[in-house]
Design an enzyme around this catalytic site. Sequence first.
Site, PDB file in Angstrom:
ATOM      1  N   SER A 203       3.664   3.751   2.125  1.00 24.62           N
ATOM      2  CA  SER A 203       4.206   4.770   1.219  1.00 24.62           C
ATOM      3  C   SER A 203       4.378   4.265  -0.197  1.00 24.62           C
ATOM      4  O   SER A 203       4.537   5.057  -1.117  1.00 24.62           O
ATOM      5  CB  SER A 203       5.563   5.267   1.730  1.00 24.62           C
ATOM      6  OG  SER A 203       6.484   4.196   1.793  1.00 24.62           O
ATOM      7  N   CYS A 204       4.351   2.946  -0.407  1.00 24.99           N
ATOM      8  CA  CYS A 204       4.624   2.378  -1.728  1.00 24.99           C
ATOM      9  C   CYS A 204       3.544   1.387  -2.082  1.00 24.99           C
ATOM     10  O   CYS A 204       3.346   0.412  -1.368  1.00 24.99           O
ATOM     11  CB  CYS A 204       5.987   1.704  -1.752  1.00 24.99           C
ATOM     12  SG  CYS A 204       6.326   0.819  -3.292  1.00 24.99           S
ATOM     13  N   GLY A 205       2.859   1.613  -3.199  1.00 25.97           N
ATOM     14  CA  GLY A 205       1.788   0.720  -3.598  1.00 25.97           C
ATOM     15  C   GLY A 205       2.198  -0.383  -4.538  1.00 25.97           C
ATOM     16  O   GLY A 205       1.386  -1.227  -4.880  1.00 25.97           O
TER      17      GLY A 205
END
Length: 288
Positions: free
Chosen positions: A124-126
């Site tokens: 969900s988080c890059g």
Amino acid sequence: MGRATDRRGVLRIDLDAAADGRGSVRRPDNLAVEEPLEIRVGAAGPGRRRPLAVTMRTPGDDLDLAIGFLLTEGLIRSTDDVRTAQLCAGAETPNTYNVVDVVLAPGVPEPTTDPSRNFYTTSSCGVCGKASIDAVRTRSLFPVAADPLTVPAALLAELPDRLRAGQRGFDRTGGLHAAGLFTPDGELVALREDVGRHNAVDKVIGWAVRERRLPLAGHLLLVSGRASFELTQKAWMAGLPLLAAVSAPSTLAAELADEAGMTLVGFLRGRTMNVYAGPHRITVEQPA
């Protein structure tokens, strides 16, 4: 190679059917696979590659994912900066080949591994784990502001359906994001799926790097979810003048698009859309 989908037994509950005694039934269901991929980078020679990143991803197109990640993080500039990239055996039993080993070309600086700026990324988080805003803002080599691309709004409105038609993994699981690269005429050039939005984008960009298509001038990128800062940055790094999303953008995404001279479109659904930056690239045909 790991599988992109897997089957698991579930208890299906249907409250509307409970009155008929069919309220629950056990059946198999397809799930999107989520596994870690470790990216090791360094010069040629035994023991020279060190772990740089671990990302939670859906197996498939892993070399493109690794190359795209290195490009969008500003660690390489083109496919010529990579001597070899290969899937390697990991420590798991049975082995799932969840390691990509990247050997940099001679003269390409090796990335500095700093524990305070680790590259662990979730689906969900890059940009999780980076120590500061300065660490996540990477400037592109490509002047996208001068790109003359224009796209009719009517054509843009058709693209989510074209993207959705190619999402085979989503059809089976309902749990995969997609990124699609399109020409101004609406031709789908490349489509990739992943549990992570940023991974799907990196897979598309990595493919373009390996195909020597950078910069992606005159093309647009469509993503199936929201347009976050990291997706806007990745599009900029690949030289894309237009990023469109079926859901909402963030404030940082809109600000970065303005800074880069990109066009940013959100809430692309049906025949409506919001243009948050670069509206000059979207044309609207006026009724006669």
